[in-house]
Design a protein around this motif. Sequence first.
Motif, PDB file in Angstrom:
ATOM      1  N   TYR A 588      14.350 -37.432  23.598  1.00  0.00           N
ATOM      2  CA  TYR A 588      14.542 -37.316  22.145  1.00  0.00           C
ATOM      3  C   TYR A 588      13.636 -36.230  21.569  1.00  0.00           C
ATOM      4  N   ALA A 589      12.383 -36.202  22.012  1.00  0.00           N
ATOM      5  CA  ALA A 589      11.435 -35.205  21.518  1.00  0.00           C
ATOM      6  C   ALA A 589      11.898 -33.791  21.861  1.00  0.00           C
ATOM      7  N   VAL A 590      12.432 -33.633  23.055  1.00  0.00           N
ATOM      8  CA  VAL A 590      12.924 -32.314  23.460  1.00  0.00           C
ATOM      9  C   VAL A 590      14.188 -31.952  22.684  1.00  0.00           C
ATOM     10  N   LYS A 591      15.085 -32.915  22.575  1.00  0.00           N
ATOM     11  CA  LYS A 591      16.356 -32.666  21.872  1.00  0.00           C
ATOM     12  C   LYS A 591      16.123 -32.291  20.419  1.00  0.00           C
ATOM     13  N   LYS A 592      15.154 -32.934  19.774  1.00  0.00           N
ATOM     14  CA  LYS A 592      14.860 -32.669  18.368  1.00  0.00           C
ATOM     15  C   LYS A 592      13.914 -31.486  18.183  1.00  0.00           C
ATOM     16  N   LYS A 593      13.671 -30.781  19.245  1.00  0.00           N
ATOM     17  CA  LYS A 593      12.850 -29.570  19.223  1.00  0.00           C
ATOM     18  C   LYS A 593      11.447 -29.818  18.674  1.00  0.00           C
ATOM     19  N   MET A 594      10.891 -30.939  19.092  1.00  0.00           N
ATOM     20  CA  MET A 594       9.482 -31.184  18.808  1.00  0.00           C
ATOM     21  C   MET A 594       8.604 -30.440  19.801  1.00  0.00           C
ATOM     22  N   THR A 595       9.168 -30.153  20.960  1.00  0.00           N
ATOM     23  CA  THR A 595       8.514 -29.374  22.005  1.00  0.00           C
ATOM     24  C   THR A 595       9.580 -28.936  22.991  1.00  0.00           C
ATOM     25  N   PRO A 596       9.471 -27.741  23.555  1.00  0.00           N
ATOM     26  CA  PRO A 596      10.487 -27.313  24.526  1.00  0.00           C
ATOM     27  C   PRO A 596      10.502 -28.169  25.790  1.00  0.00           C
ATOM     28  N   GLY A 597       9.327 -28.615  26.223  1.00  0.00           N
ATOM     29  CA  GLY A 597       9.261 -29.377  27.464  1.00  0.00           C
ATOM     30  C   GLY A 597       8.054 -30.287  27.514  1.00  0.00           C
ATOM     31  N   ILE A 598       8.061 -31.168  28.498  1.00  0.00           N
ATOM     32  CA  ILE A 598       7.000 -32.172  28.624  1.00  0.00           C
ATOM     33  C   ILE A 598       6.748 -32.451  30.104  1.00  0.00           C
ATOM     34  N   GLN A 599       5.482 -32.591  30.457  1.00  0.00           N
ATOM     35  CA  GLN A 599       5.078 -33.233  31.717  1.00  0.00           C
ATOM     36  C   GLN A 599       4.461 -34.570  31.349  1.00  0.00           C
ATOM     37  N   LEU A 600       4.883 -35.617  32.048  1.00  0.00           N
ATOM     38  CA  LEU A 600       4.424 -36.949  31.676  1.00  0.00           C
ATOM     39  C   LEU A 600       4.024 -37.716  32.935  1.00  0.00           C
ATOM     40  N   LEU A 601       2.835 -38.249  32.949  1.00  0.00           N
ATOM     41  CA  LEU A 601       2.334 -38.989  34.120  1.00  0.00           C
ATOM     42  C   LEU A 601       1.643 -40.265  33.666  1.00  0.00           C
ATOM     43  N   ILE A 602       1.908 -41.324  34.419  1.00  0.00           N
ATOM     44  CA  ILE A 602       1.240 -42.609  34.187  1.00  0.00           C
ATOM     45  C   ILE A 602       0.729 -43.119  35.525  1.00  0.00           C
ATOM     46  N   ALA A 603      -0.511 -43.539  35.544  1.00  0.00           N
ATOM     47  CA  ALA A 603      -1.084 -44.152  36.747  1.00  0.00           C
ATOM     48  C   ALA A 603      -1.680 -45.495  36.367  1.00  0.00           C
ATOM     49  N   ARG A 604      -1.596 -46.410  37.306  1.00  0.00           N
ATOM     50  CA  ARG A 604      -2.264 -47.703  37.113  1.00  0.00           C
ATOM     51  C   ARG A 604      -2.891 -48.144  38.422  1.00  0.00           C
ATOM     52  N   SER A 605      -4.102 -48.632  38.341  1.00  0.00           N
ATOM     53  CA  SER A 605      -4.833 -49.113  39.515  1.00  0.00           C
ATOM     54  C   SER A 605      -4.906 -48.060  40.611  1.00  0.00           C
ATOM     55  N   GLY A 606      -5.066 -46.810  40.195  1.00  0.00           N
ATOM     56  CA  GLY A 606      -5.192 -45.728  41.156  1.00  0.00           C
ATOM     57  C   GLY A 606      -3.883 -45.269  41.754  1.00  0.00           C
ATOM     58  N   LYS A 607      -2.761 -45.737  41.192  1.00  0.00           N
ATOM     59  CA  LYS A 607      -1.442 -45.384  41.714  1.00  0.00           C
ATOM     60  C   LYS A 607      -0.638 -44.676  40.625  1.00  0.00           C
ATOM     61  N   VAL A 608      -0.146 -43.506  40.918  1.00  0.00           N
ATOM     62  CA  VAL A 608       0.759 -42.817  39.998  1.00  0.00           C
ATOM     63  C   VAL A 608       2.122 -43.484  40.110  1.00  0.00           C
ATOM     64  N   ILE A 609       2.574 -44.071  38.999  1.00  0.00           N
ATOM     65  CA  ILE A 609       3.817 -44.845  39.051  1.00  0.00           C
ATOM     66  C   ILE A 609       4.915 -44.233  38.183  1.00  0.00           C
ATOM     67  N   TYR A 610       4.562 -43.164  37.476  1.00  0.00           N
ATOM     68  CA  TYR A 610       5.554 -42.463  36.652  1.00  0.00           C
ATOM     69  C   TYR A 610       5.095 -41.030  36.561  1.00  0.00           C
ATOM     70  N   ASN A 611       5.941 -40.102  37.005  1.00  0.00           N
ATOM     71  CA  ASN A 611       5.570 -38.687  37.007  1.00  0.00           C
ATOM     72  C   ASN A 611       6.853 -37.884  36.835  1.00  0.00           C
ATOM     73  N   LYS A 612       7.162 -37.529  35.596  1.00  0.00           N
ATOM     74  CA  LYS A 612       8.439 -36.900  35.298  1.00  0.00           C
ATOM     75  C   LYS A 612       8.255 -35.681  34.397  1.00  0.00           C
ATOM     76  N   ASN A 613       9.248 -34.819  34.452  1.00  0.00           N
ATOM     77  CA  ASN A 613       9.276 -33.628  33.622  1.00  0.00           C
ATOM     78  C   ASN A 613      10.524 -33.641  32.760  1.00  0.00           C
ATOM     79  N   PHE A 614      10.407 -33.068  31.574  1.00  0.00           N
ATOM     80  CA  PHE A 614      11.528 -33.017  30.640  1.00  0.00           C
ATOM     81  C   PHE A 614      11.610 -31.628  30.016  1.00  0.00           C
ATOM     82  N   GLY A 615      12.824 -31.176  29.783  1.00  0.00           N
ATOM     83  CA  GLY A 615      13.015 -29.935  29.061  1.00  0.00           C
ATOM     84  C   GLY A 615      12.711 -28.686  29.863  1.00  0.00           C
ATOM     85  N   LYS A 616      12.451 -27.616  29.113  1.00  0.00           N
ATOM     86  CA  LYS A 616      12.253 -26.301  29.710  1.00  0.00           C
ATOM     87  C   LYS A 616      10.966 -25.669  29.198  1.00  0.00           C
TER      88      LYS A 616
END
Length: 964
Positions: A588-616
């Motif tokens: 949604y943020a990319v579509k609404k041109k709040m930012t061209p792209g995003i890198q997003l990472l979440i780790a818990r207990s020393g484990k990366v459990i979400y690591n995704k990229n969005f947009g350009k």
Amino acid sequence: MIFTTAFNSYSQNTKNPLLSEDIELQQKWVDSIYGSMTLSEKVGQLYMVQVMSNQDEANKEKISQIIKDYCIGGIIYSNGGPYRQAKLNNELQELSKVPMLVGMDAEWGLSMRLDSTYAFPWNMTLGAIKDNKLIEQTGRQIGEHCKRLGVHFNFAPVVDINTNPLNPIIGNRSFGEGRENVTNKALAFMNGMQSAGVLANAKHFPGHGDTDQDSHKTLPTINFTEKRIDSVELYPYKKLIKEGLSSVMVAHLNVPSLESKPGYPSSLSKYIVTDILKERLDFQGLIFTDALTMKGASDFSETGAIDLAAFMAGNDVMLMSEDVGLGISKITNAYNNGEISEERLALSVKKVLQAKYKVGLHNYQPIQLENLSQDLNRLKDDALYEVLMESAITIVKNENDILPLRQLETKSIAYVELGDDSGSTFFNELKKYAKVHAISADSLSQLKGKLQPYNTVIVGFHRSNDNPWKSYKFSEAEIDWIEEISKTHTIILDVFVKPYALAELKSIDNIASIVISYQNSEIAQQKSAQIVFGALPSQGRLPVSIGDHFLMYSGISTNALKRLSYTIPERAGMSSEKLKKIDSIANYAVKKKMTPGIQLLIARSGKVIYNKNFGKHTYEGKEEVGFDDIYDVASLTKILATLPLTMELEEQGIISLDSKLSELLLEYGDSNKANITVKEMLSHYARLRPWEPFYYKTLDSITKKPDAKYYRSSRSDAFEVEVARNLFLRTDYQDSIPEIIKDSELLSKLKYRYSDFPYYILKKFIEEHYDRTLEQLVQSHFYESLGANYTMYNPYHNISSKKIVPTEIDDYYRNQKVHGYVHDMGAAMQGGIGGHAGVFSNANDVAKIMQMYLQKGYYGGKRYLKPETIDKFNTCYYCESDNRRGIGFDKPQLGDAGPTCGCISMTSFGHSGFTGTYAWADPEEEIVYIFLANRTYPNAGKNLLLRENIRTEIQRLIYEAIEE
């Protein structure tokens, strides 16, 4: 023929494993069905016919006719797909007078035969695991898949003891060469599968492990004494039978010591099937022949005759007969001629019916097609596969404890890929931990030349993971290459094939470390890389011996170094399904041109459990955001660069939180800031102005362009500060910025006011103290050893612009696209190296630094900062004055408005950046959250990310995804 000398009596007074808990009801149903059958129908129950769900209509019609004509007892499915099989199975069951038993070869899961289904590790891989509870869980989950697809018998586990490395048909299908290990693994697998309501089958009796021939193609000979067979090959059967094994499959083998007829298959031997299996081992479950179409059996006798011979030997079920009608006729005639008694026929047929009752066919229900694919490919299966590979991967050699890799600042690492399958997943995973370069070559001399700059070489040997029979050996050239480069480099050899491949090597003396990863699946590659770098411990033990190199059960344990590992959310107590909501917000943020792209990472207990990229990278461009792209992290620089160096100095006693500016920098002695302390300054509680547009004074007053008095388009000694492409600031202006800050007015009132000035001041002090630049210091003190190789100042010096996300189209100062140069004007005027801004990084690297903080200053086997130092700086000293800040770190809001979702612990800390970046860590939930964006592109404008609370809304969803 009598064999008594080598065999003891094995009778354990075993219970019939086919009996249900409601024995009386079962017996009543069995007797009722048996009594209602004609002789031909009874004999038909002894047959299990092969079916493929990808077969054509003609074959489907042929099978349908066999079911209707002969009342066969079951079908064994082979190639096809799950939905097609389920649909076909429902149709075929409707044709059968008595519901049919359904069997499959699903040794490592349904994918052994079907597309779009789950493949668990092969038995050889499982054999390397010490914890047999994991094997039991594997059997359980394979059983759940089978049951969901209407499969009642899984022809597993293989209990052959693979004592012959050249075995062409068993190999990876065996748990290993140790009878105890094979038995314990098989028992655990059996218990797990049967607990799911699917009947197990031990094969291939009396033992197919020590042969170099394939019974699909010929009749292999087992040339061992009775005593040897009793003590090795039969060992697993004894224990599994005692513990409730449902069925056994008899192999087509030539066993001279047990059968006197020359070349007579074991599957047709009364002595092997009846005297040994049924009487001496007291086995009361179902006995299947191996496929009667295999050359080991089909070459033996005329069509149909082999069926009768197999039944006369004591088998209950004829599997995959060449001609069901002819076979039934042969057995029926033998019955009518008195060669087969009613008691003998009833014994086998009633066992088949008992099995049907036990699996619920007395109350048959069609297979539900809805959600079938999802049910056969579950997150819990991924989670188990990961644990299995983590537990299996085995380090068999580790000179000087080279693994896991430490002191990354001293390592120059190359990766060399051998084999004929892809190792890209392994390579990409390695790159998450350190700077690793892939080296390819057409010749040994070329390879040696390319490897000269490197002191550590990781060699990955990758061959097909399609099935366990694929070739696993090195080529002669590969053997030579390994031998030669190991003479001049520290080599880590990681083989993604079965262990026997190592026997081909001429010598392992010069190889520093050898890792056996067993399979070339993506998860195996990921987990092996994580073990190499110490994100995970190594635990596996060799299930077989490898020539003269390694003994069975060899294996070197290593400890984890508390580096980030990578896994699925469920293994860290998070919900994948709930985390999907984050995708929607980011898109949604990319579509609404709040930012061209995003890198997003979440780790818990020393484990990366979400690591995704969005947009350009940009709205108008085609470059999609990649994992190794880097962003200008803006004010995150404060906690990623200046703060850790400041914390070091405080630990060393060079400064204290109560140190005054006049003590740090002599020129502040007579300034209005002389008595401001480090604690006040870094808490943003020192009456310092928020910022100063230093650049503005260097613009032409009329054109508002860079004044020629201060700038040139090319570098020279007098103009060497590069603020942008083809734009160089006067060298001596570097002295002006600190003077402007020193002489600036203080705010009239003491209150919380965020300011960049403290980081200009600390930068000057730190650089003067060490006589080195901030860039040099943070690289050598932190980034290099952390493996933060994507984190740097002035990235245009080091990497391709294609990997750098542009920040803004500047029309007010530099008048160009800011790409690879720092966005912040003040940092740009310091040559891109600011204490408050200037660092570029990717989400993965920022997470490493935040994880180091979360782990109280420890990461990757190295202590960077003391726990008490982390606590000291992560403290709000002025909360009572409505100032939420820690020392350098931002903290959660005290009131309604603030930098977090308001759903996070007060011990949490982090920072945000002007370009749209955000990094936050929560010690209580052990969560690290990284959000990188270039919301300032093409212009800073309105901060829609902030206005719509995109970053904090994502943070809220993270906490909602925590499973209780």
